[in-house]
Design an enzyme around this catalytic site. Structure first.
Site, mmCIF file in Angstrom:
data_model
loop_
_atom_site.group_PDB
_atom_site.id
_atom_site.type_symbol
_atom_site.label_atom_id
_atom_site.label_comp_id
_atom_site.label_asym_id
_atom_site.label_seq_id
_atom_site.Cartn_x
_atom_site.Cartn_y
_atom_site.Cartn_z
ATOM 1 N N ASP A 528 9.546 7.406 -4.186
ATOM 2 C CA ASP A 528 8.382 6.888 -3.484
ATOM 3 C C ASP A 528 7.204 7.850 -3.646
ATOM 4 O O ASP A 528 7.365 9.065 -3.599
ATOM 5 C CB ASP A 528 8.695 6.709 -1.995
ATOM 6 C CG ASP A 528 7.506 6.206 -1.220
ATOM 7 O OD1 ASP A 528 7.009 5.111 -1.551
ATOM 8 O OD2 ASP A 528 7.037 6.928 -0.316
ATOM 9 N N HIS A 531 3.648 10.056 -7.772
ATOM 10 C CA HIS A 531 2.512 10.784 -8.328
ATOM 11 C C HIS A 531 1.979 11.848 -7.375
ATOM 12 O O HIS A 531 1.231 12.729 -7.787
ATOM 13 C CB HIS A 531 1.388 9.813 -8.696
ATOM 14 C CG HIS A 531 0.927 8.962 -7.558
ATOM 15 N ND1 HIS A 531 1.642 7.868 -7.131
ATOM 16 C CD2 HIS A 531 -0.149 9.063 -6.750
ATOM 17 C CE1 HIS A 531 1.005 7.326 -6.105
ATOM 18 N NE2 HIS A 531 -0.075 8.028 -5.851
ATOM 19 N N ASP A 629 4.470 -3.757 -2.236
ATOM 20 C CA ASP A 629 3.147 -3.236 -1.891
ATOM 21 C C ASP A 629 2.028 -4.202 -2.274
ATOM 22 O O ASP A 629 0.889 -4.025 -1.848
ATOM 23 C CB ASP A 629 2.898 -1.903 -2.620
ATOM 24 C CG ASP A 629 3.819 -0.793 -2.109
ATOM 25 O OD1 ASP A 629 4.069 -0.767 -0.895
ATOM 26 O OD2 ASP A 629 4.266 0.015 -2.930
#
Length: 1525
Positions: A528, A531, A629
């Site tokens: 999760d 980045h 999302d």
């Protein structure tokens, strides 16, 4: 026989090449070979990797050195490799270095995991995966999970992704975890306390009984703000004690919080700002409050300023007491400001050493000190002002971000519309936790100076739009928090790991346990917020996970905005699949492009070899129609698009999937934060109106089941070729093709991005043309309305829209289709079977998928082709069929047919340039509007295909030509069929294979044409090398490529290039003349170079032939051909010389002084290297010119030894004649004096000398051609006198003859002249260095022209030239003498002279033909340039600088010879130098479409368009070097 050869990938290492951002993906079971690129060959390279050695466990920081293997010996590094047998999934680093550079390059490799499922533990290919995401909190009690998860099973998914199963935080977000170690207690019904054990048991049950793999998320970069452990261990977050750089941001955050309270309490009403933000005026009022009330009050600039009064006073004191420490300032002026590490107001300090160095009073007087202090005061005011201005910029950005946030949350149509500002819904999310009683701002601020409280003010996590993902935005140096650029998650605390476990022991240990729990029970993890996760943390945790689960499947979603940055995460973490969103596509065209982008080869792709280069990859995709999302597709597009867009995604050749709710057509986003309802359960009998249950009639579940089954079948059965066709603006057709069976599945999807009820779609649907026979309609489906009530949001269950369902038919015949109106058969030629599809009911929201086979005849022919290709590789066995009527020629393996070919035949089969082909009345194949192939033979095609094949460049003109007609196919076979013998048989074999090829679909022809040619070509190469010497057979790839030059240059044309040999000679090849029908000799001759010197009278040159003969004929074991060439040229001896230009013996020119000595050198080499080679001396020679004035005739056949004796005798007597037919007839440029040929032996020195300043009798033979420059008729390099290489060659010949005489072998060779030969031997030896060496001693008595010396420690290029300065020019010719007569040289002098040549003359591929310091040096050869420059016009500088390749062979051989004299260390260093130099030749040879080495290059290795592309002596001398090693 295994159908799958070992897959080997080759990674070529190049010096200074850092590939950390390049993704290399490999499968388990692959072998990875590291090989040396040209910049590393010849160096002691060491490759290290952290891939574990056998029996060892992986440790990221433990590297092993790999051993080098050189299977073909030590002559070069072209085949040298070290290897890894990749059996363990993960990310592995490699680096390499040489000499003192431990790391001069490196990168990463990613080995994909092998996933297994089912009771039989079968392999689930990554592209087979169909995944469905579940919000775990919506699954209810663990006992209810099977009923809810069964929806995934019944919908055809084989992988489930669970959001975190841990205890959630206060916000109830699925990704805000209160305790990473405990299972969410909500999963346990009353009276039970389920643990991870029960979860693990369920996961195993799903794997074994349902064939479903389970993965879950890991969240490493934040924890819930209410996590009990973060309160006990606040050091695990970024607080004001361990991160004081955030103090100013915290002050601003508190001020904005109190602004929220004031708005909620209507305290800004007078400024036009209420709690309800509704318009632009309110937004302007927010800005006003910030600039007038908030920013001035908190004075954030003070955290970065200096207290001027105190600083100046300290400076004043130091001025009278101290001097600057120049060790610190290094004597440089310039004021340095030291940031206060505690970030207090006015806490910044001045580096007083820099102040004392900068603000120096002119004296120690009070006035001078006051002036210095004022000067400093003024500078500090400037610095404080700069900090003030900088903070104003930060505040401006903060204001913009705050207003932007308000616009999204309260005004934007796509935002949450939060309503009035309250303490529950503040103006913006707070950036820091505040676990204390709310008071005034004035009461809050002192707390930051109280460590026991400040340590609990923890920074929240979030993400930053457009930020560098490799930078931690909470660390010092980032202004994200002060500029309010963080899109903040107010329910989570950002975790502060530091750089290693010791920096925060509790946090690392806690997260390690969390990771171990996850890896123990789940097959994979989704990283999760990957980045924003510190790379070193993710690396550490994944290493922990892989200890427990070596084949860990790792998924991530990256928002870096750059594939380059994506690769940093993928390579370092070993990410298996990156999530890609179909929702990112704005239209159907883009959706189709994503399918093409994320996997698969093009349809009709070429068959790739099992050993091939490792090429960069894009990350494997997990292509999802919607993620949890994403915004709801039904809201953004239409309900009708759910099925076709899902079908497009399912046709992608990668992992595909969805999120629970999409298939049930839930018409809103299922919020990971706010959603608290449960998923419906599976009930086959459920009614459409039942919100808590679903079945195949719900939403698009029936369609998704069919699509998922199809997706898995396509991947498991090898349908790995993809074609995407944008039929019109709404229709996308995706083809998946199997390259072994040539079955296809074509899915035609009509998207509905707009609601068909409100949008006008075109009524007419374009017809489709599908090549092949449609076997069945796999499925046809469309979304339809039904009478089941309208959607009403259920309070308990996440329900979908009951008013829609899917109408679906599966596995039906085309005639039964409700979508297709008509399917007619059309044909585009005899080999093209095409069905035209006309649609009647392909409505928006529809999908139809066809299973397509080749038509039966084409399918049979492809199977037969594959059957005949099995002789080349077992990979063709799948899909192969026996031919019931196999042509006779195909019953014999091609290898057996080719075994009967001679190497002369191989020249015809593989090579022959255009001019050679034209001699036979043909030419190389030409593609209109493109170009011609370099060769008529297989190499011409294969050179081009070698570029097309790896890229699958099916749009290349060659592929177009093959698809358009049979011209190229016929050309390949027809040029061979017309020949007799084995060559004709090969032609018939190809013709028979091509007969099948012509009748398969045209789109497959490039692939199978290439496969046939590759099989024939590799068989031809194997046969060729088997007919050569053991040195070639057992040699490296480089050796074999060079040896192929022997075949390339050695051929038999339509007309015999060599004069006839004696009828008494055995084993002379004959053929029937195709015009006269008479028997004639057909000996192989050597072309000088391609393409310019390959045919007619310009094919054979005496000098070129015998410089090349040792390498191309003797080293390769072609002894018979070498004998024939030697004897044929012997027959042309005249005036004691052999011809320069042979001209088939009839048009010969005897204008070179060196060719006869190269001929004698080759006879010597033949005698010493060929078994029983001395016998050649007694072979009869057919003399064409028994006397100098004879016309061409053949009256006698003296033995070769007599011809040698004549050549030597004539030189001793002195050769002096005028060329026959002297004048423009034979040379239109030469002046009259140039036709006078002289070659004699100097009685004092023993040197052969001759020539004059109007001719050029050595290999440097450029004659001026320009009237404009006035160089016409003037040789650029006459080299008259005694040329150094001729002296060396003559010494070699004399030495050999004397040696034969001593051994009583063929005494007649020096009969009656024994004493003179021995004297000559001694004379040359005694006089060579005296006359050729340029001593370092300026008073050397042997030096006749000291004024002409411009370099010392070298060997002259000639002795006794008519222009004495020419003697002293540095050229590479002395290296030749060093090789053939090393005894002439003093070892130390020779070594230093070679060093000078290396420094001044050595180029990338060749040797400069003249010292670059010479006044007439010019390194660029342009034969077309005609200007008034004497030195360059019309290529006058041919040998005055351009870098010729063949001398480099002699330079390197000389280096090797003399290096041995200095011992093992010097020799080994020289071997490495030689390998390094030759690596450039290997690269050129590999990449050259001519498969040769050029005649010359321009300076520094630049391409010269006037050079032969492949030159016999260039290839030969390089091969000789490798033979010497």
């Amino acid at each position: 026989m295994s159908l799958q050869a070992k897959q080997v990938r080759v990674l070529v290492l190049n010096d200074m090449e850092q590939l950390g951002r390049t993704l290399f993906r490999l499968d388990q079971g692959f072998e990875l070979q590291f090989r040396l690129g040209p910049t590393l060959q010849g160096k002691h390279v060491c490759v290290h990797t952290n891939y574990p050695a056998p029996g060892k466990h992986f440790d990221r920081h433990t590297f092993q050195a790999l051993d080098w293997h050189n299977p073909m010996g030590r002559e070069d590094d072209s085949d040298k490799f070290c290897t890894l047998d990749l059996q363990i999934a993960g990310s592995y680093q490699y680096y390499f270095g040489h000499g003192h550079e431990e790391k001069s390059g490196g990168g990463y490799i990613v080995v994909d995991p092998v996933l297994r499922a089912g009771s039989d533990n079968h392999h689930v290919h990554l592209d087979c995966i169909t995944i469905q995401t579940y919000l775990s909190k919506c699954l209810g009690h663990l006992d209810d999970w099977p009923a809810r998860l069964r929806v995934a099973k019944e919908s055809g998914y084989n992988m489930i992704h669970f959001t975190p199963l841990q205890t959630l935080g206060k916000s109830r977000s699925c990704y805000s975890l209160a305790d990473q170690l405990s299972l969410n207690p909500e999963f346990s019904p009353p009276g039970k306390n389920y643990t991870w054990t029960e979860v693990g048991e369920l996961v195993q049950k799903l794997k074994k009984e349902w064939n479903m793999i389970c993965i879950t998320d890991v969240v490493y970069n934040h924890t819930a703000a209410n996590s009990p452990w973060i309160k006990e261990h606040p050091e695990c977050g970024y607080n004001l004690v361990n991160s004081p750089h955030l103090r100013s941001a915290w002050v601003l955050d508190r001020a904005i919080w109190h602004m929220t309270c004031n708005m909620a309490d209507a305290k800004y009403a007078a400024m036009g700002l209420d709690a309800q933000v509704q318009n632009q005026g309110h937004l302007n009022a927010i800005r006003n409050v910030l600039w007038e009330q908030v920013f001035p009050k908190v004075k954030l600039w003070e955290f970065f300023q200096v207290k001027i009064e105190n600083t100046v006073e300290e400076f004043r004191t130091l001025l009278t007491e101290a001097k600057p420490d120049q060790k610190k300032t290094e004597g440089k002026q310039g004021l340095k400001i030291i940031q206060d590490p505690k970030f207090r107001r006015f806490g910044n300090k001045v580096d007083m050493d820099s102040a004392l160095e900068t603000f120096v009073p002119h004296s120690r007087s009070p006035q001078a000190i006051l002036e210095a202090c004022n000067w400093l005061w003024g500078r500090l005011e400037e610095i404080n002002k700069e900090q003030y201005q900088q903070m104003l910029h930060h505040q401006e950005q903060a204001a913009n971000c705050i207003v932007g946030n308000v616009v999204y949350e309260r005004l934007a149509d796509h935002g949450p519309k939060l309503g009035p500002v309250t303490r529950k819904d503040p103006i913006v999310t707070r950036y820091f936790t505040f676990p204390f009683e709310e008071k005034s701002l004035e009461d809050d601020l002192p707390m930051m100076d109280q460590p026991d409280k400040a340590r609990h003010f923890l920074a929240h996590n979030g993400w930053v739009m457009g930020d560098d993902p490799l930078r931690n935005f909470a660390e010092p140096g980032s202004n994200v928090y002060i500029r309010r650029e963080l899109i903040c998650w107010g329910d989570s605390v950002k975790l502060r790991y530091g750089n290693k476990p010791e920096d925060c022991p509790y946090l690392w240990a806690h997260m390690q346990k969390y990771t171990e729990i996850t890896a123990k029970h789940f097959a994979g993890v989704r990283l999760d917020n990957c980045h924003s996760t510190p790379l070193h943390v993710a690396e550490y945790m994944l290493d922990v996970a892989r200890v427990l689960r070596p084949s860990l499947y790792v998924v991530a979603e990256l928002f870096t905005g750059s594939e380059d940055l994506d690769n940093v995460f993928v390579t370092k973490l070993g990410i298996t699949s990156l999530i890609r969103e179909a929702m990112s596509a704005g239209d159907s065209h883009e959706e189709g492009r994503l399918v093409y982008r994320y996997g698969g080869e093009p349809v009709g792709a070429f068959v790739q070899p099992s050993l091939r280069p490792l090429v960069p990859s894009i990350a494997h995709a997990m292509f999802l129609d919607v993620t949890h999302d994403n915004e709801c597709p039904i809201q953004l597009r239409s309900a009708y698009d759910s099925l076709p867009s899902s079908a497009i995604v399912s046709m992608a050749c990668c992992c595909s999937g969805s999120t629970r709710g999409y298939d049930e057509m839930v018409p809103h986003q299922i919020s990971v934060v706010k959603e608290e309802r449960f998923y419906p359960k599976w009930n086959p009998e459920a009614k459409a109106s039942s919100p808590g249950e679903v079945n195949l009639k719900t939403g698009i579940i029936a369609g998704k089941l069919a699509l998922n089954k199809m997706h898995q079948e396509l991947a498991s059965k090898g349908f790995n070729q993809v074609y995407v066709d944008q039929v019109d603006e709404d229709i996308v057709a995706v083809t998946r093709h199997c390259p072994s069976t040539h079955q296809s599945v074509v899915a035609v999807c009509r998207t509905a991005f707009h609601n068909p009820k409100h949008h006008q779609y075109r009524k007419e649907v374009p017809p489709m043309f599908i090549p092949g026979k449609i076997e069945e309609v796999i499925l046809e489906a469309r979304i339809i309305d039904r009478q089941a009530g309208t959607y009403k949001k259920c309070e308990k269950y996440i329900n979908g829209m009951p008013e829609y369902t899917v109408e679906i038919n599966e596995h039906i015949q085309l005639k039964d289709s409700g979508v297709v109106k008509h399917a007619g058969v059309t044909s585009k030629g005899s080999s093209e079977f095409v069905q035209e599809i006309i649609f009647k009911c392909l409505t928006p929201g529809s999908v139809i998928a066809f299973r397509v086979s080749l038509d039966p005849k084409a399918q049979e022919l492809v199977g037969v082709i594959r059957h005949h290709l099995i002789q080349f590789s077992p990979k063709y066995k799948p899909g192969s069929l026996l031919d019931q009527h196999t042509p006779t020629i195909l019953e014999t393996p091609l290898a057996e047919i080719m075994s009967k070919l001679t190497l002369g035949d191989m020249n015809m089969l593989l090579f022959r340039c255009d001019s050679e082909e034209q001699e036979d009345g043909g030419g190389c194949y030409n593609i209109p509007s493109w170009t011609s192939f370099k060769y008529g033979g297989l190499q011409g095609l294969l050179s081009v295909m070698a570029d097309i094949r790896p890229k699958n460049d099916l749009g290349h003109p060659v592929c177009d030509n093959l698809r358009q007609g049979d011209w190229m196919i016929d050309y390949v076979s027809n040029r061979l069929v017309c020949h007799s013998g084995a060559l004709g048989e090969v032609g018939k074999w190809l013709k028979a294979m091509f007969q099948y090829l012509k009748h398969i679909p045209r789109y497959l022809i490039p692939c199978y044409f290439d496969a046939i040619l590759v099989g024939a070509y590799t068989t031809a190469l194997d046969t060729t090398f088997n007919k050569m010497s053991s040195f070639v057979q057992n040699g490296s790839t480089f050796v074999k490529l060079l040896a192929l030059g022997s075949v390339q240059m050695g051929g038999v044309g339509s007309f015999p290039a060599l004069p006839p040999l004696s009828l008494e000679l055995p084993d002379v090849p004959y053929r029937l003349n195709k015009d006269t029908g008479k028997k004639e000799q057909c000996c192989v001759s050597l072309a000088a170079g391609l393409p310019h010197f390959s045919s007619g009278i310009f094919r054979c040159w005496g000098r070129d032939t015998f410089i090349a003969l040792r390498g191309l004929m003797l080293v390769t074991g072609r002894h018979l051909e070498a004998r024939n060439i030697i004897l044929a040229f012997a027959g042309t001896l005249r005036h004691g010389l052999i011809p320069n230009l042979l001209g088939e013996g009839i048009c010969a020119r005897y204008n070179c002084r060196d060719a006869v000595w190269w001929w004698l050198q080759c006879i010597q080499e033949y005698c010493t290297s060929v078994p029983e080679g001395i016998a050649i001396l007694r072979c009869p020679v057919v003399r064409m010119y028994p006397r100098d004035d004879s016309e061409p005739q053949a009256p006698g056949t003296p033995p070769l030894c007599d011809v040698i004796h004549e050549a030597m005798t004539r030189h001793m007597q002195g050769i002096d004649f005028r060329e026959r037919n002297a004048g423009p007839k034979i040379d239109m440029h030469m002046k009259d004096e140039g036709f006078n040929v002289v070659a004699k032996v100097h009685r004092d020195t023993g040197f052969v000398y001759g020539g004059n300043r109007f001719n050029c009798g050595t290999w440097m033979d450029k004659m001026g051609e320009s009237d404009k420059a006035r160089n016409k008729g003037m040789p650029a390099t006459p080299r008259d006198g005694s040329a150094v290489e001729i002296v060396g060659l003559s010494k070699s010949a004399v030495r050999w003859l004397v040696d034969l005489h001593k051994k009583d072998i063929i005494v007649s060779l020096i009969r009656h002249n024994e004493t003179f030969f021995i004297l000559l031997f001694s004379l040359i030896l005694a006089n060579f260095e005296k006359n050729f060496y340029v001593s370092h001693d300026e008073k050397d008595p042997n030096e006749k022209h000291p004024d002409l010396v411009h370099k010392r420690g070298i060997y002259k290029d000639s002795h006794g030239a008519s222009s004495p300065w020419c003697d002293y020019q540095l050229r590479p010719n002395f290296c030749i003498a060093m090789v053939v007569a090393p005894e002439l040289f003093t070892v130390e002098r020779a070594w230093k002279a070679l060093g000078m040549a290396e420094k001044k003359l050595l180029g990338p591929l060749g040797m400069k033909t003249l010292d670059p310091d010479d006044m007439v040096y010019c390194g660029v050869y342009d034969n077309a340039l005609d200007n008034d420059n004497y030195n360059v016009a019309r290529g006058f500088n041919y040998h005055q600088g351009p870098e010729w390749l063949w001398p480099i062979g002699y330079f390197l051989r000389a280096k090797l010879y003399f290096a041995k004299k200095f011992g093992k260390e010097t020799y080994e260093q020289t071997v490495y130098l030689v390998k390094s130099i030759l690596s450039q030749h290997y690269v050129h040879l590999e990449r050259s479409s001519w498969k040769g080495l050029p005649e010359l290059t321009n300076e520094n290795g630049q391409y010269c368009p006037f050079s032969c592309e492949s030159q016999a002596w260039s290839i030969s001398t390089v091969l000789e070097v490798l033979h010497d090693i």
